[in-house]
Each structure stands twice: as C-alpha cells, then as structure tokens.
Enzyme design. Structure first.
Site, PDB file in Angstrom:
ATOM      1  CB  SER A 150      -0.887   0.012   1.240  1.00  0.00           C
ATOM      2  OG  SER A 150      -0.126   0.440   2.358  1.00  0.00           O
ATOM      3  CE  LYS A 151      -0.777   5.635  -3.718  1.00  0.00           C
ATOM      4  NZ  LYS A 151       0.193   5.929  -4.747  1.00  0.00           N
ATOM      5  NE  ARG A 152       1.223   0.217   6.004  1.00  0.00           N
ATOM      6  CZ  ARG A 152       0.351  -0.626   5.502  1.00  0.00           C
ATOM      7  NH1 ARG A 152      -0.906  -0.276   5.418  1.00  0.00           N
ATOM      8  NH2 ARG A 152       0.703  -1.824   5.063  1.00  0.00           N
TER       9      ARG A 152
END
Ligand code: GLU
Length: 464
Positions: A234-236
C-alpha cells in the site's frame, strides 16, 4: 487457449494488476494462446473513462500487448440482462423484492444477537410483480463446490455458506459476478488468472458457469503482493502504481522483469532476462502460493542493470520526458548518456546528472562538503594553475592525454594525483562524485573544462 486481463477502472494501474496482466500474457505466449483486455466498468459510479485510458496507457508503456479488445462491459449491459433472464426462466435465479431497509434491519438484528447475517432466500417462493422494484438473485444449492486451481490445487467451498447472491441490481445493472461469467463464456476464456482476493468469488462463478451449461475454465489465483513491512502493498511503504514508477524513471523492461519475479522464478537464480525468455519459461502452474514481497530497492538495482545494458539509442526516447531545457537530440546526448547510464539507477538520475553539462561555466554550484574536504592548502592555487597550463597545451585533448597531463603535474609538484583530481572534479561538476573525470572533461571539451578550472581558481580566496 485464451486468457484475459480484466481491470476495473477505479484508479491507476496497480503494480499487482500489472503483474496479473503480465502473468496472463506470458501464459498465453508460452502456450500459443491469446489474451483479451476487458475493461470492467459496469460499476458506473466508481469507473471513469479517464481511468480506463490511464490503465491502457500504462499497459502499453509496460509493453503488455493484448491480442483482442479492449472490450468495455458498459457496452454489453443488454447482454447481461438477457442472460440473467434465461436463469430466471429455468428456475436457477429468482426475483427478490426485499427492500434494502428490510434487509438492513435483519442484518442489524443478527449483529445485535452476535450472529452472522445470511439472506434467508425467502423470495425464492414468492411470485411477485416484475413491474415492482426487485433484484435478481442466484439460487445457491447446498453441497460442496469444487474447482481446480493451477496454483493452489483442489479447492472446496461449502454451498451452505454462500448466500443467494445478487446477479442483477434493482437499477438493472449487473453485479461483477454476472458480468464476469457471461463475458468469460461469450469470449471463450479458457484460463482465469487473477489476484487471490477473488478466491472467495470463484465458487459463485463456478455455480454460474454450470447454471449456464458452460465449461468451467481453469483458475489461477495469484498470491498477494506484500510491501517491505510484510503487509499488503500500500501507499504506506511506497509507490503502488505503474505510473509512479514510470515517473520515477524506471524503464518498462525493468519493471516488467521485476514484476515477473513476484511469485515466480525461472530457476537457476536467473534474475535478469528478456520478455521472450520469460514467455518461453513461464507457466501459471509454476507460480508460488506464498505471498511475494515487493522490494523497491531491488527494483532500483534492476533498473540500474537495465540502464547499463541499454544503448544510448534505446535509453534516449525514455529519457526525453525527464529532460528540462537544453539539448535533446540523440546526437547531442549520445556520449553523455553512455557515460552516465553506468552510474544511475533511474532515468531521472541520469537527467539530473546531465544537468552539469548544460549550466554556464561560471555558474557551477560547489558542494560544501567537497569544498571543506579538498579545497585547502596554501599551494592549491599554484597547483591548479599548473594543471590549467598543462591541460591548455594538451593536444589532442582526450581521456588518455588529459589524464597523463594531470599525472605529470602531480609528479612535478610532488603530490598524489588525487590532490588534483578532487579539485578538478569540483571545478567541472561541482560535486564529489561523477563518472571518471577525464571522460567528463572530454565531453565538456577542452575550452569549457579550462574555463571551469579557471573559475575555481578565481573563487579559491572566497572558498578557503
Ligand atoms: N475486475 C476485477 C478486478 O479488477 C477482476 C476480475 C477478474 O479478473 O475476474 O479486480
């Protein structure tokens, strides 16, 4: 054999989707089959034409060449309505008149009682008025549903645990389950390879294939892709779309190669290989069950390996979007690209490094740390002046002759060559690291190199 990649256009092409597309393509190529691109845009609110265009452009950039399509599901709505009526006519599906409010109340009550809610199926027995608002549900029968997955082997689901799922919504739009199966039948898909987040949908699809009297295709559910934190990518932990990697300066062949290794390996520790190689070796049944980890550092490394192996001609078109002002033709840039591709991990880095050739000779910004480390000693001015004179009388001015000239000055001055090389690098590039400095000097040319060296000499009092 026919495969398909069937993205829902709800955003950019995710790297997981890109890998699904690639695995479909490679399996088709390996077995002499074809691949279809199908845009699953029936969910009108979330789908956007611009997302579809964006996904198509990312696939083209990546070099995923489909054979048929794109087919848009939004063009086929009548077909789904027509086919669902066949199921109603044969008693395999039924109209359900329960309102959203009724179902919500049931769900809330079940939740309160700590139970999981299931649709009761009560409309199966109801003869309603088709003029009234309703959905169409599939009548799921009890019993075990089995199918074979090329990656996971035999998979079983209990029919009892599957609700009578909706096929057609009250607005007469199909659900994903209906449109995907109608299409896979009409488009004669033999192999369905998709992310394993779809695994729990597959028993429903198997029931639908059977209800339509169609052959059930082979399935392959691809393992999840995890980020470096071992959670779902994910973007994390970084960029997640093919487009972001494109903007970062990753070349498409490198991303393609990198993605093929997420869950698959050609064996013998092979890591860098062409598309044609992978199309010869790949098979969906060789894909791992275990999740794959997306390591952005490895992608950068691999991209650097690709850049090193690519010719200036091959790099140039990919580099163009990263270039600011300054010369842009291949003839202008060939030597520079050849020099800098050896020490850059991205196209963006090459473009940034190239900037040193296009600034004015009296406008080089010097790196403060390099100044601190290498610009010292009372005799530095005299040594650099000697270097300047030696280079000025070097003819022809090439890598070997300019290096020999510098070494001779160092010897005469009784210092190591490094004592001249570091200041020369600072003068020519402003930096502490660059390609071999005599290569840089030759690309700049004698005149500009001398001007830059002179500039440093003049600025010495202010720097020291
Ligand atoms: N449209 C679905 C998605 O984007 C994939 C459907 C499928 O491959 O069956 O997740």
């Amino acid at each position: 054999m026919k495969l398909r990649f069937a993205p829902s256009p709800t955003g950019f092409l995710h790297v997981g989707g890109a890998r699904t597309a690639i695995f479909n393509l490679l399996h088709a190529r390996r077995h002499g089959g074809t691949m279809l691109l199908r845009i699953e845009d029936t969910d009108v609110e979330r789908s956007r034409q611009r997302h579809a265009e964006q996904i198509i452009s990312s696939l083209q950039w990546l070099g995923v060449e489909w054979d048929e399509g794109p087919v848009y599901q939004s063009d086929r709505l009548e077909r789904y309505r027509e086919r669902v009526e066949e199921l109603v006519a044969s008693g395999k599906a039924y109209r359900c008149y329960c309102t959203v409010e009724e179902l919500e109340a049931e769900r809330a009550a079940a939740e309160k009682a700590g139970k999981q809610w299931h649709y009761s199926g009560r409309c199966r027995a109801i003869e309603g008025d088709p003029g009234e608002p309703h959905v169409i549900r599939f009548a799921v029968s009890s019993g075990t549903i089995e199918f074979h997955d090329l990656i996971r082997g035999d998979v079983q689901f209990e029919g009892d645990l599957i609700d009578d799922f909706v096929l057609l919504r009250s607005d007469r739009n199909p659900t994903y389950h209906l449109s995907v199966v109608v299409d896979d039948i009409d488009m004669e898909i033999t192999h369905v390879a998709r992310g394993d987040d779809h695994l729990s949908n597959t028993p429903k699809h198997v029931l639908l294939f059977r209800a339509f009297g169609a052959a059930v295709p082979s399935f392959a559910h691809l393992p999840l892709i995890l980020g470096s934190d071992k959670k779902r990518l994910s973007k994390r932990t970084g960029a997640t779309s093919a487009e972001e990697y494109r903007e970062m300066g990753i070349v498409p062949d490198a991303l393609f190669n990198f993605l093929t290794l997420l869950g698959w390996s050609p064996g013998e520790n092979r890591e860098i290989f062409t598309r044609d190689d992978s199309a010869q070796w790949f098979d969906l049944s060789h894909v791992n069950k275990a999740p794959a980890v997306f390591d952005p550092e490895k992608l950068l490394w691999m991209n650097g390996q690709y850049l090193m192996r690519m010719s200036a001609e091959q790099i140039h078109p990919h580099l163009l979007p990263f270039l600011g002002d300054g010369p842009k033709t291949l003839d202008d840039l060939r030597t520079i690209i050849d020099l800098h591709k050896m020490r850059a991990r991205t196209l963006r880095e090459i473009a940034e490094q190239m900037a040193i050739y296009f600034v004015d000779d009296d406008a080089i910004g010097y790196d403060a740390d390099v100044v601190k480390q290498h610009i010292k000693g009372d005799d530095l001015g005299a040594r650099l002046a000697a270097l300047h004179d030696a280079l000025a009388s070097t003819e022809p001015f090439d890598v070997a002759t300019s290096e020999a000239a510098l070494r001779k000055v160092a010897e005469e001055q009784g210092v190591s060559a490094a004592k001249l090389i570091h200041p020369l690098r600072l003068a020519l590039t402003g930096k502490g690291a660059s390609p071999p400095i005599f290569d840089v000097a030759v690309v700049l040319g004698k005149e500009r190199s001398l001007r830059r060296l002179k500039e440093l000499i003049e600025r010495l009092p202010a720097l020291g």
